[in-house]
Design an enzyme around this catalytic site. Sequence first.
Site, PDB file in Angstrom:
ATOM      1  N   ASP A  36       8.936  -6.280  -2.142  1.00 57.97           N
ATOM      2  CA  ASP A  36       8.172  -5.364  -1.304  1.00 57.97           C
ATOM      3  C   ASP A  36       8.900  -4.022  -1.187  1.00 57.97           C
ATOM      4  O   ASP A  36      10.102  -3.925  -1.413  1.00 57.97           O
ATOM      5  CB  ASP A  36       7.979  -5.952   0.088  1.00 57.97           C
ATOM      6  CG  ASP A  36       6.950  -7.073   0.118  1.00 57.97           C
ATOM      7  OD1 ASP A  36       6.221  -7.221  -0.876  1.00 57.97           O
ATOM      8  OD2 ASP A  36       6.876  -7.784   1.141  1.00 57.97           O
ATOM      9  N   LYS A  58       3.543  -2.281  -0.853  1.00 52.31           N
ATOM     10  CA  LYS A  58       2.376  -1.613  -0.276  1.00 52.31           C
ATOM     11  C   LYS A  58       2.868  -0.691   0.826  1.00 52.31           C
ATOM     12  O   LYS A  58       3.789  -1.022   1.565  1.00 52.31           O
ATOM     13  CB  LYS A  58       1.395  -2.628   0.319  1.00 52.31           C
ATOM     14  CG  LYS A  58       0.804  -3.610  -0.675  1.00 52.31           C
ATOM     15  CD  LYS A  58      -0.128  -4.575   0.050  1.00 52.31           C
ATOM     16  CE  LYS A  58      -0.800  -5.526  -0.919  1.00 52.31           C
ATOM     17  NZ  LYS A  58       0.174  -6.428  -1.562  1.00 52.31           N
ATOM     18  N   MET A 171       4.062  -2.426  12.290  1.00 51.64           N
ATOM     19  CA  MET A 171       3.274  -1.359  11.668  1.00 51.64           C
ATOM     20  C   MET A 171       2.331  -0.709  12.670  1.00 51.64           C
ATOM     21  O   MET A 171       1.152  -0.463  12.397  1.00 51.64           O
ATOM     22  CB  MET A 171       2.486  -1.914  10.461  1.00 51.64           C
ATOM     23  CG  MET A 171       3.377  -2.464   9.363  1.00 51.64           C
ATOM     24  SD  MET A 171       2.491  -3.373   8.067  1.00 51.64           S
ATOM     25  CE  MET A 171       2.252  -4.980   8.879  1.00 51.64           C
TER      26      MET A 171
END
Length: 251
Positions: A36, A58, A171
């Site tokens: 990641d 991502k 997030m």
Amino acid sequence: MQPGQVTFAGSGPGDPDLLTIKALKALQQADVILHDRLVSDAILQLAGPSASLQDVGKEGFGPQVTQQEICDRMVALAKSGLRVLRLKSGDPAIFARLDEELTACDIAGIDYHVIPGITAASAAVADIGQSLTQRGRNASVRFLTGHDMKGFADHDWAALARAGEVAAIYMGKKSARFIQGRLIMHGADRNTPVTVVENASRADQRVLETTLYTLPDDLADAGFNGPALTLFGLAPRASLAALTDLKLEHA
């Protein structure tokens, strides 16, 4: 690790000292590491010298490798007989789409196993001297992700707005004003403490101490550009101790 196998491992919040021994062994044995974006460079440097490092990360609301591309590449590499490490930041079972990738392995008949990791919430509360649960305060804690706005809208905000509740919001930088609005609308105290920890456990970690009422503006002023974990209902222990001393002085 066996050839033709996929190992899913959590790299923890970023500090290489928080990597599990089992994950370290997987790093050193893998032929290919699909990692990641948030896996730290310090951890990637622990990979075996012949390992191929492939970034399949991502970025929230930004560039990304699609989930289907990740699954297809992972399966193809394992089918070619390689030892594949799917390295995720934090813990692979928390907001990391682990189920989708396990399903891809199941469908393709690929053997796999999962190595858990330390999640960012655990690192963040450790760094501010707090705990996610406390006897007499909260017997449960919520893990939320601000990236999934549909799921956010469906959350039980009235329950979270009650006094003493605690949530770890992953997030959540871009959704700070939405969080504030939902909680205040459902009766949350505007002075509820909120702590935002950027780059938890890493050398460049930063901590923002704020309240629900000032969260969006303070977060904007802080200019955080790294991964941030929002701890709703928690203030740094040092601040609580200072507040207690102040009350004693004026008692």
